[in-house]
Design an enzyme around this catalytic site. Structure first.
Site, PDB file in Angstrom:
ATOM      1  N   LEU A  59      39.776  34.050  -5.209  1.00 43.47           N
ATOM      2  CA  LEU A  59      39.904  32.524  -6.179  1.00 43.47           C
ATOM      3  C   LEU A  59      38.628  32.575  -5.068  1.00 43.47           C
ATOM      4  CD1 LEU A  59      43.304  30.726  -5.580  1.00 43.47           C
ATOM      5  CD2 LEU A  59      41.974  31.359  -7.589  1.00 43.47           C
ATOM      6  N   SER A  60      38.652  31.332  -5.585  1.00 37.63           N
ATOM      7  CA  SER A  60      36.478  30.928  -4.880  1.00 37.63           C
ATOM      8  C   SER A  60      37.240  31.184  -3.386  1.00 37.63           C
ATOM      9  CB  SER A  60      35.761  30.097  -5.312  1.00 37.63           C
ATOM     10  OG  SER A  60      37.062  28.776  -4.753  1.00 37.63           O
ATOM     11  N   GLU A  61      37.753  30.245  -2.729  1.00 31.38           N
ATOM     12  CA  GLU A  61      38.415  30.888  -1.085  1.00 31.38           C
ATOM     13  C   GLU A  61      39.227  30.974  -0.841  1.00 31.38           C
ATOM     14  OE1 GLU A  61      36.009  30.443   0.519  1.00 31.38           O
ATOM     15  OE2 GLU A  61      34.496  29.245  -0.106  1.00 31.38           O
ATOM     16  N   THR A  62      40.158  31.868   0.109  1.00 24.94           N
ATOM     17  CA  THR A  62      41.423  31.806   0.764  1.00 24.94           C
ATOM     18  C   THR A  62      40.870  32.099   2.099  1.00 24.94           C
ATOM     19  OG1 THR A  62      42.036  33.635  -0.438  1.00 24.94           O
ATOM     20  CG2 THR A  62      43.017  33.507   1.239  1.00 24.94           C
TER      21      THR A  62
END
Length: 281
Positions: free
Chosen positions: A43-46
């Site tokens: 995902l775009s951020e974890t």
């Protein structure tokens, strides 16, 4: 380890911006392992958070990873993390995070009622306001975007984006940038924005964010970018409290309130997946 996927800046599943969230029991594992998990989640951020000893300036240490790199600041994954902490019953009221960009806080409008709650919760975060420096439009950026540009601003170091004002909302919505060209751009990314065509629809400005150099072609809703969008549009619209709509295929709403060198970001979050990470460091 328990892994949640939370949709941020929305009160309904499958909208807004999804983030992975892992709450750790002890010290952060090696950076290489954190990066591998973020790449696997894809995902775009974890976000990875661990509790800190009581009595300090913060309650949790917080780090964010894209599929390819660690970043200094992330709004939607902070919102997702605060949502998980609150709905897990691990904190009530104000939650303080220690991150690479300094101390950030988040506070839910209402206390979580149950650990398994998946309903959207409204959370307000306190982030540093980004500085804005007018710059000339780089010909390479003009070429990559391929549309009329009204103004360009450089943002502060923890964001590192170019904020590009386009002619109108339609130009933002229909934009199809040259992602390969942006991938070689020496910035975190490019945020394009314009005033809302019809503010009666519930938002004052629109934006989209492109970060191909960090493994994210388009980020649906970028909370950190709103620390730059807030002062930009507050100056133009003459109001400190505004609502932004961001996204292309997926969209989300971010309520912003400019308070000098701090920007308050408010949005909803909802947990859509709650599972187990079987591989440990």
């Amino acid at each position: 380890m328990r892994l949640r996927i939370v949709d941020a800046f929305t009160d309904r599943p499958f909208r807004g911006n999804p983030a992975g969230v892992l709450l750790l029991d002890g010290e952060f594992p090696p950076d290489a392992w954190l990066q591998q998990v973020a790449a696997e989640v894809n995902l775009s951020e974890t976000a990875f958070a661990r509790p800190l000893p009581p009595g300090g300036d913060a309650d949790w240490a917080l780090r964010w990873f894209t599929p390819t790199a660690e970043v200094d600041m992330c709004g939607h994954a902070t919102l997702a993390t605060a949502h998980v902490i609150a709905t897990s019953g691990l904190a009530t009221g104000l939650i303080r995070f220690s991150a690479r960009c300094g101390i950030l806080t988040a506070e839910a409008a209402e206390a979580a009622e149950a650990a398994e709650a998946a309903e959207g919760s409204t959370i307000t975060m306190d982030f540093p306001t980004s500085s804005l420096t007018p710059v000339e439009a780089d010909p390479a950026v003009r070429s990559a975007l391929g549309v009329e540009i009204r103004s360009v601003h450089d943002t502060s170091e923890h964001i590192g984006d170019l904020l590009v004002e386009l002619a109108d909302e339609r130009a933002v919505r229909e934009l199809t940038p040259d992602l390969a060209a942006l991938r070689g751009f020496a910035r975190r990314g490019v945020i394009v924005t314009a005033a809302a065509e019809d503010p009666s629809r519930g938002y004052d400005f629109v934006s989209r964010g492109f970060f191909p150099a960090f493994g994210i072609d388009e980020d649906p809703v970028t909370g950190s970018a709103h620390t730059a969008l807030a002062p930009f549009w507050a100056a133009r619209l003459g109001r400190a409290s505004l609502v932004g709509l961001q996204g292309g295929a997926r969209t989300g709403l971010v309520a912003v309130r400019l308070a000098g060198d701090r920007t308050l970001l408010t949005g909803n979050a909802v947990t859509v997946i709650d599972g187990e990470l079987l591989t440990r460091p």
